[in-house]
Structure formats: C-alpha cells, structure tokens
Design a protein around this motif. Structure first.
Motif, mmCIF file in Angstrom:
data_model
loop_
_atom_site.group_PDB
_atom_site.id
_atom_site.type_symbol
_atom_site.label_atom_id
_atom_site.label_comp_id
_atom_site.label_asym_id
_atom_site.label_seq_id
_atom_site.Cartn_x
_atom_site.Cartn_y
_atom_site.Cartn_z
ATOM 1 N N ASP A 71 -2.010 25.930 -74.071
ATOM 2 C CA ASP A 71 -2.752 26.064 -75.314
ATOM 3 C C ASP A 71 -2.060 25.132 -76.418
ATOM 4 O O ASP A 71 -2.623 25.370 -77.576
ATOM 5 N N ASP A 72 -0.892 24.735 -76.244
ATOM 6 C CA ASP A 72 -0.266 24.018 -77.411
ATOM 7 C C ASP A 72 -0.370 22.555 -77.460
ATOM 8 O O ASP A 72 0.257 21.527 -77.091
ATOM 9 N N LYS A 73 -1.716 22.266 -78.087
ATOM 10 C CA LYS A 73 -2.399 20.837 -78.123
ATOM 11 C C LYS A 73 -1.541 19.935 -79.021
ATOM 12 O O LYS A 73 -0.897 20.439 -79.846
ATOM 13 N N PRO A 74 -1.537 18.774 -78.896
ATOM 14 C CA PRO A 74 -0.763 17.861 -79.672
ATOM 15 C C PRO A 74 -1.470 17.596 -81.237
ATOM 16 O O PRO A 74 -2.725 17.699 -81.181
ATOM 17 N N LEU A 75 -0.586 17.403 -81.972
ATOM 18 C CA LEU A 75 -1.157 17.151 -83.339
ATOM 19 C C LEU A 75 -0.543 15.773 -83.795
ATOM 20 O O LEU A 75 0.689 15.471 -83.361
ATOM 21 N N PHE A 76 -1.292 14.857 -84.698
ATOM 22 C CA PHE A 76 -0.642 13.620 -84.915
ATOM 23 C C PHE A 76 -0.742 13.519 -86.564
ATOM 24 O O PHE A 76 -1.876 13.994 -87.065
ATOM 25 N N SER A 77 0.167 12.734 -86.918
ATOM 26 C CA SER A 77 0.264 12.134 -87.951
ATOM 27 C C SER A 77 0.452 10.673 -88.065
ATOM 28 O O SER A 77 0.839 10.082 -87.028
ATOM 29 N N VAL A 78 -0.043 9.731 -89.033
ATOM 30 C CA VAL A 78 -0.023 8.592 -88.861
ATOM 31 C C VAL A 78 0.781 7.774 -90.471
ATOM 32 O O VAL A 78 0.481 8.394 -91.377
ATOM 33 N N GLU B 151 0.457 6.559 -74.188
ATOM 34 C CA GLU B 151 1.808 6.948 -73.683
ATOM 35 C C GLU B 151 2.201 8.310 -73.896
ATOM 36 O O GLU B 151 2.827 9.094 -73.501
ATOM 37 N N ILE B 152 2.126 8.592 -75.241
ATOM 38 C CA ILE B 152 2.362 9.850 -75.971
ATOM 39 C C ILE B 152 1.524 11.065 -75.215
ATOM 40 O O ILE B 152 2.223 12.139 -75.133
ATOM 41 N N MET B 153 0.274 10.804 -75.271
ATOM 42 C CA MET B 153 -0.496 11.588 -74.519
ATOM 43 C C MET B 153 0.056 12.152 -73.170
ATOM 44 O O MET B 153 0.101 13.097 -72.809
ATOM 45 N N GLY C 292 1.442 15.562 -71.979
ATOM 46 C CA GLY C 292 0.979 16.500 -71.154
ATOM 47 C C GLY C 292 2.046 16.854 -69.877
ATOM 48 O O GLY C 292 1.871 17.972 -69.582
ATOM 49 N N GLU C 293 2.856 15.930 -69.706
ATOM 50 C CA GLU C 293 3.660 16.176 -68.718
ATOM 51 C C GLU C 293 4.830 17.084 -69.068
ATOM 52 O O GLU C 293 5.452 18.079 -68.571
ATOM 53 N N LYS C 294 5.307 17.012 -70.465
ATOM 54 C CA LYS C 294 6.534 17.660 -71.089
ATOM 55 C C LYS C 294 6.171 19.343 -71.604
ATOM 56 O O LYS C 294 6.980 20.117 -71.856
ATOM 57 N N VAL C 295 4.967 19.068 -72.342
ATOM 58 C CA VAL C 295 4.399 20.281 -73.124
ATOM 59 C C VAL C 295 3.295 21.148 -72.461
ATOM 60 O O VAL C 295 3.541 22.306 -72.042
ATOM 61 N N LEU C 296 2.300 20.225 -72.282
ATOM 62 C CA LEU C 296 1.040 20.858 -71.671
ATOM 63 C C LEU C 296 1.331 21.749 -70.443
ATOM 64 O O LEU C 296 0.606 22.596 -70.194
#
Length: 118
Positions: A106-113, A91-93, A97-101
């Motif tokens: 070129d502004d790929k997502p980064l994740f922390s956990v 869902e995040i991806m 994709g819809e809101k940022v990409l």
C-alpha cells in the motif's frame, strides 16, 4: 520542483490534466503519483521543458527512496538526453516494486521533479 520562474501560461500547459499533492514534510514541493508523473513527463516534452532530476519517495511514510539526475544517467547509460526521463522512471518503478511494494504493497511511490530554469 517549484513554479516560481514559470509563466502562468506554461504552468497551466504543463499541469493540464495532472493532479499533485503537497506534504507537511516538503510544503513547497508538489508530489505526483505514478500515473501523474508519466503525464507530467509527457507534458514537459510537449512544452519544451528540460527535466534535470526525478526524486522518488514512499507515500505512506514519506521516506526517501532515490534520485536520478539527467547528466549522470545520460553519461552512464550512453543514451540521448530526450530518452533519459522515461527510461529512468521505468527503472525507478521496477526497483521500487522490488524493494518496497513487495513488503509494503500500500506504500505507493511519490515523485518530485526538478526542471531547468527553476
């Protein structure tokens, strides 16, 4: 996510084959790209590590995007705990994709956990 309370053996098993990076913005937090966060979630399942939350950031500007917490996600979606992280990541991806990409390809997502026991 920190590894301070994790044994070296568990740390090595969790991060086997996974690449991450640190940023000046959050110098003690490892960040994972989309491919590596998927591997991390798989490895966490194999290691029996509970994932409590997933944060998403933009990679170029390091702007905060969203956080999804296990307890809230499971309660609102009425799904088993062992399914939440994969579904939340998908869902995040999609939302990213819809809101940022679409605007900044070129502004790929980064994740922390956040893991249990940290």
């Amino acid at each position: 996510m920190t590894f301070k309370k994790m044994t070296t053996e568990l740390h090595n098993e969790l991060l086997e084959g996974i690449h991450f990076r640190f940023t000046d913005h959050e110098p003690e937090t490892p960040f994972f790209d989309a491919d590596n966060i998927r591997k991390l979630l798989d490895n966490a399942k194999v290691c029996g590590i509970d994932i409590l939350g997933i944060e998403c950031w933009t990679s170029n500007r390091l702007d905060y995007f969203t956080t999804v917490c296990r307890d809230i996600y499971v309660a609102t979606h009425k799904i088993p705990e062992n399914q939440w992280a994969d579904r939340a990541l998908a869902e995040i991806m999609n939302e990213y994709g819809e809101k940022v990409l679409e605007k900044f390809p070129d502004d790929k997502p980064l994740f922390s956990v956040e893991f249990s026991g940290n």
